[in-house]
Each structure stands twice: as C-alpha cells, then as structure tokens.
Design a protein around this motif. Structure first.
Motif, PDB file in Angstrom:
ATOM      1  N   PHE A 177       0.808  -1.220   0.000  1.00 29.44           N
ATOM      2  CA  PHE A 177       0.000   0.000   0.000  1.00 29.44           C
ATOM      3  C   PHE A 177       0.844   1.274   0.000  1.00 29.44           C
ATOM      4  O   PHE A 177       0.309   2.354  -0.243  1.00 29.44           O
ATOM      5  CB  PHE A 177      -0.928   0.013   1.229  1.00 29.44           C
ATOM      6  N   GLU A 178       2.145   1.140   0.260  1.00 32.46           N
ATOM      7  CA  GLU A 178       2.995   2.332   0.265  1.00 32.46           C
ATOM      8  C   GLU A 178       3.237   2.877  -1.134  1.00 32.46           C
ATOM      9  O   GLU A 178       3.899   3.910  -1.305  1.00 32.46           O
ATOM     10  CB  GLU A 178       4.323   2.031   0.946  1.00 32.46           C
ATOM     11  N   VAL A 179       2.694   2.213  -2.164  1.00 32.28           N
ATOM     12  CA  VAL A 179       2.918   2.626  -3.551  1.00 32.28           C
ATOM     13  C   VAL A 179       2.380   4.027  -3.821  1.00 32.28           C
ATOM     14  O   VAL A 179       2.949   4.779  -4.619  1.00 32.28           O
ATOM     15  CB  VAL A 179       2.310   1.592  -4.522  1.00 32.28           C
ATOM     16  N   GLU A 180       1.266   4.416  -3.163  1.00 30.66           N
ATOM     17  CA  GLU A 180       0.718   5.762  -3.399  1.00 30.66           C
ATOM     18  C   GLU A 180       1.676   6.844  -2.915  1.00 30.66           C
ATOM     19  O   GLU A 180       1.858   7.873  -3.563  1.00 30.66           O
ATOM     20  CB  GLU A 180      -0.642   5.918  -2.700  1.00 30.66           C
ATOM     21  N   THR A 181       2.298   6.612  -1.756  1.00 29.27           N
ATOM     22  CA  THR A 181       3.293   7.559  -1.260  1.00 29.27           C
ATOM     23  C   THR A 181       4.467   7.655  -2.223  1.00 29.27           C
ATOM     24  O   THR A 181       4.975   8.744  -2.514  1.00 29.27           O
ATOM     25  CB  THR A 181       3.786   7.110   0.132  1.00 29.27           C
ATOM     26  N   GLU A 182       4.883   6.514  -2.739  1.00 29.29           N
ATOM     27  CA  GLU A 182       5.987   6.469  -3.697  1.00 29.29           C
ATOM     28  C   GLU A 182       5.658   7.271  -4.952  1.00 29.29           C
ATOM     29  O   GLU A 182       6.511   7.996  -5.483  1.00 29.29           O
ATOM     30  CB  GLU A 182       6.279   5.013  -4.051  1.00 29.29           C
ATOM     31  N   MET A 183       4.428   7.148  -5.439  1.00 29.15           N
ATOM     32  CA  MET A 183       4.001   7.900  -6.624  1.00 29.15           C
ATOM     33  C   MET A 183       4.139   9.403  -6.404  1.00 29.15           C
ATOM     34  O   MET A 183       4.621  10.134  -7.282  1.00 29.15           O
ATOM     35  CB  MET A 183       2.540   7.587  -6.957  1.00 29.15           C
ATOM     36  N   THR A 184       3.689   9.851  -5.242  1.00 28.68           N
ATOM     37  CA  THR A 184       3.718  11.285  -4.967  1.00 28.68           C
ATOM     38  C   THR A 184       5.149  11.799  -4.881  1.00 28.68           C
ATOM     39  O   THR A 184       5.486  12.849  -5.444  1.00 28.68           O
ATOM     40  CB  THR A 184       2.963  11.586  -3.664  1.00 28.68           C
ATOM     41  N   ILE A 185       6.014  11.063  -4.175  1.00 25.63           N
ATOM     42  CA  ILE A 185       7.410  11.483  -4.052  1.00 25.63           C
ATOM     43  C   ILE A 185       8.091  11.492  -5.416  1.00 25.63           C
ATOM     44  O   ILE A 185       8.849  12.409  -5.752  1.00 25.63           O
ATOM     45  CB  ILE A 185       8.157  10.564  -3.067  1.00 25.63           C
ATOM     46  N   HIS A 186       7.821  10.461  -6.221  1.00 28.15           N
ATOM     47  CA  HIS A 186       8.380  10.387  -7.576  1.00 28.15           C
ATOM     48  C   HIS A 186       7.964  11.614  -8.390  1.00 28.15           C
ATOM     49  O   HIS A 186       8.786  12.216  -9.096  1.00 28.15           O
ATOM     50  CB  HIS A 186       7.899   9.108  -8.258  1.00 28.15           C
ATOM     51  N   SER A 187       6.709  12.007  -8.285  1.00 32.65           N
ATOM     52  CA  SER A 187       6.200  13.149  -9.057  1.00 32.65           C
ATOM     53  C   SER A 187       6.829  14.457  -8.598  1.00 32.65           C
ATOM     54  O   SER A 187       7.210  15.299  -9.417  1.00 32.65           O
ATOM     55  CB  SER A 187       4.675  13.229  -8.924  1.00 32.65           C
ATOM     56  N   LEU A 188       6.950  14.634  -7.279  1.00 34.61           N
ATOM     57  CA  LEU A 188       7.552  15.864  -6.759  1.00 34.61           C
ATOM     58  C   LEU A 188       9.029  15.940  -7.109  1.00 34.61           C
ATOM     59  O   LEU A 188       9.543  17.006  -7.468  1.00 34.61           O
ATOM     60  CB  LEU A 188       7.359  15.934  -5.242  1.00 34.61           C
ATOM     61  N   ASN A 189       9.727  14.832  -7.011  1.00 37.69           N
ATOM     62  CA  ASN A 189      11.161  14.815  -7.299  1.00 37.69           C
ATOM     63  C   ASN A 189      11.447  15.160  -8.753  1.00 37.69           C
ATOM     64  O   ASN A 189      12.437  15.827  -9.061  1.00 37.69           O
ATOM     65  CB  ASN A 189      11.733  13.439  -6.968  1.00 37.69           C
ATOM     66  N   ASN A 190      10.578  14.714  -9.660  1.00 42.16           N
ATOM     67  CA  ASN A 190      10.800  14.940 -11.089  1.00 42.16           C
ATOM     68  C   ASN A 190      10.017  16.131 -11.631  1.00 42.16           C
ATOM     69  O   ASN A 190       9.936  16.317 -12.849  1.00 42.16           O
ATOM     70  CB  ASN A 190      10.430  13.671 -11.873  1.00 42.16           C
ATOM     71  N   ASN A 191       9.440  16.935 -10.715  1.00 38.83           N
ATOM     72  CA  ASN A 191       8.765  18.178 -11.096  1.00 38.83           C
ATOM     73  C   ASN A 191       7.676  17.947 -12.140  1.00 38.83           C
ATOM     74  O   ASN A 191       7.558  18.684 -13.123  1.00 38.83           O
ATOM     75  CB  ASN A 191       9.793  19.197 -11.618  1.00 38.83           C
ATOM     76  N   LEU A 192       6.863  16.907 -11.927  1.00 42.06           N
ATOM     77  CA  LEU A 192       5.785  16.604 -12.856  1.00 42.06           C
ATOM     78  C   LEU A 192       4.592  17.526 -12.593  1.00 42.06           C
ATOM     79  O   LEU A 192       4.471  18.130 -11.528  1.00 42.06           O
ATOM     80  CB  LEU A 192       5.366  15.136 -12.720  1.00 42.06           C
ATOM     81  N   ARG A 193       3.707  17.577 -13.574  1.00 40.85           N
ATOM     82  CA  ARG A 193       2.540  18.450 -13.472  1.00 40.85           C
ATOM     83  C   ARG A 193       1.442  17.736 -12.685  1.00 40.85           C
ATOM     84  O   ARG A 193       0.854  16.769 -13.165  1.00 40.85           O
ATOM     85  CB  ARG A 193       2.047  18.823 -14.865  1.00 40.85           C
TER      86      ARG A 193
END
Length: 314
Positions: free
Chosen positions: A174-190
């Motif tokens: 279930f930690e995958v959602e947290t991972e998604m958010t961190i990945h998006s913030l780190n790569n400056n996604l929209r």
C-alpha cells in the motif's frame, strides 16, 4: 462526460476480497465513463470478487504476486490507454468525479490526485491512527520537497500515458501511493489536486490495511526515497551531526591540553577525530550521490519526452 471522446480511457481497479462492493464500483464507473474499459485485477481473492466483476462487464485479470504495488505494476505494464483512472474496489471513492479527472489529464497534467483530506475524510474515516498517519506523511514530504500536496496517500488518481510508462513501481504494498507522490515531486511533474467526497467502507466490507504494519512500511518508503532522491541533505545532515560532535569533543580535549599541557584523554581524542573524518566522508558521499540523482532526473526527462513523442506519432 469527458471533453475528448476520442481519447481511450482505462479504469484500473486492484482488488483483494471485495465481493461486497466490486459490483457497484464497476457499475458506477461504467455510468460515469461509458466509453472506458474497466479492468479489475484480482490479487488472489478467496471470495467471488472476480466472478462478480466479470458478470458486471469488467475485464478481469489475475495477479499472483500479493500486494497492491505488484498489482499496479502489472496494470501499468499490460494496459495501454491515453488516460488511466485508478481507484479501489471498496466503494470509498466517487466514480462521478472521474470525468473531471480525465479532462485534467487531457489538458496536460501528468497526474491528478483525488484529494480526500480537503473534504470528508476526517469525518468519514473511523480510524484515528490513519488520520494521524496521513497528516504525518503529508507534512514530512511537503517539508522535504517544499511542496503543498494535501493528500499524499490517496488511492484515487488519474494518469497520463507518459506517466504510467515511465513510472518505476518499486513498492509491493500500500505504500505505492506515497511512492508515486514522491516520484512526481522529485521529477517536477505536473500535478493537479481535485477534492473528492470520500466515504468510509460500507457495512460488511473489511479493510485490508494494517495500521501499524503498513504505517511502518510507508515511513520506510519515505526514508528510502529521501535517501535516494535527496542524498545531499540526507548524508550531509548526518555528516554535519557527526562532525559537530567530533569537533566539540576535540575542543574539550584541546581545552584540557591548554590548561595542563598534557593530553589526558587519548581515547576521546582518537574517537573525536574519527567522528570528524566520518562526517566529512558522509558529506562527500552526499555530494557524489546528489550528482547521480540529478543525472537520473535528466535521464527521466529524456525517457518521458521519448514516450510522449512515440504516443503522438502513434
């Protein structure tokens, strides 16, 4: 109704023992997105989840690797679409919000987050430790990445094709959602956050979340991803702490030597010097890993551009 009827939409529903709610969830998404393909991935359910989903017209597939992260990895690998909408099979997320989320992805956003915490989550959710955990994770990540994301751990999201095909799913649970958010913030996604009306599970539906166990996994994921994505603050901070302790100890030995002309605490002096050296090594490690992390972000941008170009050509 979505603004772009020509876009292909896939609704992704990872499920484990959701026979009480899955039929309603499939029907609701068929009503909200009549042209979408509804995929139910059954993760070793021991009840009638797969049978009910199939009878409601969903495309049912099996995923033998247990864990939500494993299911999402399989979904992202197997399914091609212009827009992906991911929700849970427990009927806690409103399907009628999906068309607006699809529209935002078609406008150019990489990920649309169904924000529970700005609406009814804290009233509907009867598990106080979950509420505390959501606040702790949100504040930690926003502070470290200088962001302002309200709901870090929501399971209701919409994605672009490029996001799905370039996102490395590493977590198994279930930690995958947290991972998604961190990945998006780190790569400056929209990112775009859309408040949704969260509702608690209906009577007879049992949560698969382990408050303590999954909370530890989420915090472990945050720790690991900070180490990987923010290596200079991580290792530099540790190095600074060790270095300061070493310098203070060296100072105390120096004061003694100044007054007595003797070094009476050789073990303390040796330990202090080793702490200073360890601090310097950690700081240098942080600099090297920070350069590597920046190169990884550059490689990600190149890969994302290639997938976007391939999608346009197709």
């Amino acid at each position: 109704m979505s603004k772009n009827l020509n876009a292909s939409v896939a609704v992704l529903l990872p499920c484990y023992n959701e026979e009480v709610t899955i039929g309603k969830v499939v029907r609701d998404f068929k009503t909200a997105l009549p042209n979408a393909d509804i995929y139910v991935y059954d993760n070793n359910s021991t009840d009638r989840t797969a049978e009910i989903a199939s009878s409601e017209g969903a495309i049912v597939r099996k995923e033998p690797r247990q864990g939500k992260g494993n299911v999402i990895r399989a979904m992202f690998e197997d399914i091609d679409a212009d827009v992906y909408v991911m929700a849970d099979g427990d009927d806690t997320y409103p399907a009628d919000a999906a068309p607006a989320m699809v529209d935002k992805v078609l406008e150019g956003y990489d990920m649309v987050i169904g924000d529970r915490l700005s609406s009814t989550y804290f009233q509907e959710n009867k598990r106080p430790f979950h509420n505390f955990g959501n606040r702790l994770v949100r504040d930690s990540i926003n502070g470290l990445f200088h962001a302002n994301v309200t709901d870090i751990m929501t399971g209701y999201r919409a994605f672009s094709f490029t996001f799905v095909k370039t996102y490395p799913v590493l977590s198994r649970g279930f930690e995958v959602e947290t991972e998604m958010t961190i990945h998006s913030l780190n790569n400056n996604l929209r990112l775009f956050e859309m408040p949704i009306q969260y509702r608690d599970r209906p009577e007879g539906s049992v949560s698969k979340l382990d408050t303590v166990g999954d909370g530890i996994k989420v915090m472990g994921t945050i720790f690991r991803m900070i180490r990987e994505y923010k290596p200079l603050p991580f290792f530099g901070g540790l190095g600074a702490i060790l270095g300061i302790i070493g310098i203070v100890l060296c100072g105390s030995v120096t004061v003694d030597f100044w007054h007595t002309g003797m070094v009476a605490r050789f073990p303390t002096l040796i330990g202090a010097v080793m702490l200073v050296i360890a601090g310097l090594l950690l700081f240098i490690t942080g600099i090297i890993l920070d350069v590597m992390a920046k190169n990884d972000r550059k490689a990600f941008i190149i890969d994302a551009n290639q997938f976007a170009m391939m999608r346009r050509q197709k």
